[in-house]
Scaffold this motif. Structure first.
Motif, PDB file in Angstrom:
ATOM      1  N   THR A  35       5.621  -4.458  -0.178  1.00  0.00           N
ATOM      2  CA  THR A  35       5.841  -4.311  -1.616  1.00  0.00           C
ATOM      3  C   THR A  35       4.734  -3.535  -2.301  1.00  0.00           C
ATOM      4  O   THR A  35       4.964  -2.925  -3.339  1.00  0.00           O
ATOM      5  N   TYR A  38       5.306   0.176  -3.469  1.00  0.00           N
ATOM      6  CA  TYR A  38       6.203   0.554  -4.564  1.00  0.00           C
ATOM      7  C   TYR A  38       5.787  -0.044  -5.900  1.00  0.00           C
ATOM      8  O   TYR A  38       6.558  -0.017  -6.842  1.00  0.00           O
ATOM      9  N   THR A  39       4.586  -0.580  -5.995  1.00  0.00           N
ATOM     10  CA  THR A  39       4.122  -1.184  -7.242  1.00  0.00           C
ATOM     11  C   THR A  39       2.766  -0.607  -7.617  1.00  0.00           C
ATOM     12  O   THR A  39       2.067  -0.025  -6.789  1.00  0.00           O
ATOM     13  N   SER A  43       3.660   3.356  -7.545  1.00  0.00           N
ATOM     14  CA  SER A  43       5.046   3.395  -7.998  1.00  0.00           C
ATOM     15  C   SER A  43       5.507   4.847  -8.086  1.00  0.00           C
ATOM     16  O   SER A  43       4.708   5.778  -8.084  1.00  0.00           O
TER      17      SER A  43
END
Length: 88
Positions: A35, A38-39, A43
């Motif tokens: 994760t 993508y953060t 992003s």
């Protein structure tokens, strides 16, 4: 009559398992480790925004220079297109 693969591979089952909301995706043990990609600073928007660092500052500086040149650096040498010998 549907042909079956001798290896047992079913493309429709593969596509269903590859969907992010499938039961296979929900059981992914590595999902929480992935994760971070993508953060935050990674992003999609931040990666796009940082694609050309300094482009905004360079654009403003160039526009400012063009405005300065148009206003203050007038070329009085070529006025009216006359080519007299007196102006040299």
């Amino acid at each position: 009559m549907a042909r079956t693969s001798p290896t047992g591979f079913d493309i429709n089952e593969f596509k269903a398992a590859a969907h992010p909301r499938s039961t296979w995706a929900k059981k992914d043990p590595w999902a929480r480790y992935e994760t971070w990609r993508y953060t935050g600073p990674f992003s999609r928007w931040n990666r796009f925004r940082n694609l050309f660092p300094g482009l905004g500052i360079a654009t403003v500086a160039f526009a400012g220079y063009c405005a300065y040149e148009a206003v203050f650096l007038k070329d009085d040498h070529h006025h009216g297109g006359h080519h007299d010998e007196k102006h040299h």
